[in-house]
Design a protein around this motif. Sequence first.
Motif, PDB file in Angstrom:
ATOM      1  N   ILE A  32       0.698  -1.215   0.205  1.00 48.42           N
ATOM      2  CA  ILE A  32       0.062   0.043  -0.041  1.00 48.42           C
ATOM      3  C   ILE A  32       0.913   1.357  -0.109  1.00 48.42           C
ATOM      4  O   ILE A  32       1.632   1.322   0.752  1.00 48.42           O
ATOM      5  CB  ILE A  32      -0.958  -0.187   1.007  1.00 48.42           C
ATOM      6  N   MET A  33       0.668   1.891  -1.064  1.00 49.63           N
ATOM      7  CA  MET A  33       1.612   3.022  -1.111  1.00 49.63           C
ATOM      8  C   MET A  33       0.866   4.332  -0.848  1.00 49.63           C
ATOM      9  O   MET A  33      -0.362   4.637  -1.161  1.00 49.63           O
ATOM     10  CB  MET A  33       2.068   3.398  -2.533  1.00 49.63           C
ATOM     11  N   GLY A  34       1.452   5.385   0.185  1.00 50.97           N
ATOM     12  CA  GLY A  34       0.974   6.705   0.353  1.00 50.97           C
ATOM     13  C   GLY A  34       2.249   7.867  -0.054  1.00 50.97           C
ATOM     14  O   GLY A  34       3.303   7.599  -0.122  1.00 50.97           O
ATOM     15  N   TRP A  35       1.604   8.948  -0.136  1.00 52.64           N
ATOM     16  CA  TRP A  35       2.476  10.287  -0.212  1.00 52.64           C
ATOM     17  C   TRP A  35       2.036  11.016   1.251  1.00 52.64           C
ATOM     18  O   TRP A  35       0.771  11.136   1.277  1.00 52.64           O
ATOM     19  CB  TRP A  35       2.329  10.725  -1.362  1.00 52.64           C
ATOM     20  N   PHE A  36       2.794  11.465   1.946  1.00 54.83           N
ATOM     21  CA  PHE A  36       2.673  12.745   2.947  1.00 54.83           C
ATOM     22  C   PHE A  36       3.744  13.715   2.354  1.00 54.83           C
ATOM     23  O   PHE A  36       4.520  13.613   1.664  1.00 54.83           O
ATOM     24  CB  PHE A  36       3.054  12.049   4.209  1.00 54.83           C
ATOM     25  N   ARG A  37       3.388  14.857   3.102  1.00 59.19           N
ATOM     26  CA  ARG A  37       4.071  16.186   2.776  1.00 59.19           C
ATOM     27  C   ARG A  37       4.279  16.969   4.077  1.00 59.19           C
ATOM     28  O   ARG A  37       3.525  16.983   5.095  1.00 59.19           O
ATOM     29  CB  ARG A  37       3.772  17.089   1.686  1.00 59.19           C
ATOM     30  N   GLN A  38       5.352  17.629   4.186  1.00 62.09           N
ATOM     31  CA  GLN A  38       5.532  18.435   5.396  1.00 62.09           C
ATOM     32  C   GLN A  38       6.327  19.817   4.966  1.00 62.09           C
ATOM     33  O   GLN A  38       7.298  19.739   4.780  1.00 62.09           O
ATOM     34  CB  GLN A  38       6.478  17.570   6.451  1.00 62.09           C
ATOM     35  N   ALA A  39       5.454  20.957   5.095  1.00 61.84           N
ATOM     36  CA  ALA A  39       5.762  22.168   4.815  1.00 61.84           C
ATOM     37  C   ALA A  39       7.015  22.684   6.173  1.00 61.84           C
ATOM     38  O   ALA A  39       6.330  22.170   7.314  1.00 61.84           O
ATOM     39  CB  ALA A  39       4.844  23.251   4.793  1.00 61.84           C
ATOM     40  N   ALA A  40       7.653  23.684   5.977  1.00 64.39           N
ATOM     41  CA  ALA A  40       8.363  24.243   7.096  1.00 64.39           C
ATOM     42  C   ALA A  40       7.454  24.742   8.112  1.00 64.39           C
ATOM     43  O   ALA A  40       6.519  25.660   7.788  1.00 64.39           O
ATOM     44  CB  ALA A  40       9.334  25.290   6.604  1.00 64.39           C
ATOM     45  N   GLY A  41       7.621  24.321   9.374  1.00 62.08           N
ATOM     46  CA  GLY A  41       6.983  24.855  10.404  1.00 62.08           C
ATOM     47  C   GLY A  41       5.718  24.298  10.788  1.00 62.08           C
ATOM     48  O   GLY A  41       4.916  24.635  11.575  1.00 62.08           O
ATOM     49  N   LYS A  42       5.234  23.329   9.814  1.00 59.92           N
ATOM     50  CA  LYS A  42       4.025  22.693   9.969  1.00 59.92           C
ATOM     51  C   LYS A  42       4.087  21.190  10.210  1.00 59.92           C
ATOM     52  O   LYS A  42       5.048  20.412   9.938  1.00 59.92           O
ATOM     53  CB  LYS A  42       3.078  22.964   8.568  1.00 59.92           C
ATOM     54  N   GLU A  43       2.965  20.472  10.637  1.00 63.23           N
ATOM     55  CA  GLU A  43       3.102  19.041  10.861  1.00 63.23           C
ATOM     56  C   GLU A  43       2.630  18.496   9.464  1.00 63.23           C
ATOM     57  O   GLU A  43       2.473  19.058   8.453  1.00 63.23           O
ATOM     58  CB  GLU A  43       1.599  18.851  11.804  1.00 63.23           C
TER      59      GLU A  43
END
Length: 125
Positions: A32-43
């Motif tokens: 099962i593949m997923g993508w997440f992201r994290q911006a600077a200063g954010k969760e």
Amino acid sequence: VQLQASGGGLVQPGGSLRLSCAASGSTFRRIIMGWFRQAAGKEREFVAAMKWSDSSAQYADPVKGRFTISRDNAKNTAYLQMNGLNPEDTAVYYCTASLTAITSSLRTADAYPYWGQGTQVTVSS
């Protein structure tokens, strides 16, 4: 499962990028593949996920209609096609994998024990 993400870069608002995630170490079509992201200063936040067929893909509301997750089982690779990018999409993008996550948990980072190294996406003029 080992994951190698690539394809990030600098793009102007309205532009497109395609991220790739090469997987190894297990039977890819069961992953099962997923993508997440994290911006600077954010969760870290969920972006998209896919089980074994397109019909089970899920998207976060901010990217729905602009991003498309797909996979090529023959190449052991998952993709995230990102269109209509805007500055709010700027973040480090991580591909993730699980062998056991259930549909109701696909948006949860804890459901994925395997993470790639992240690739930076910057949307700026």
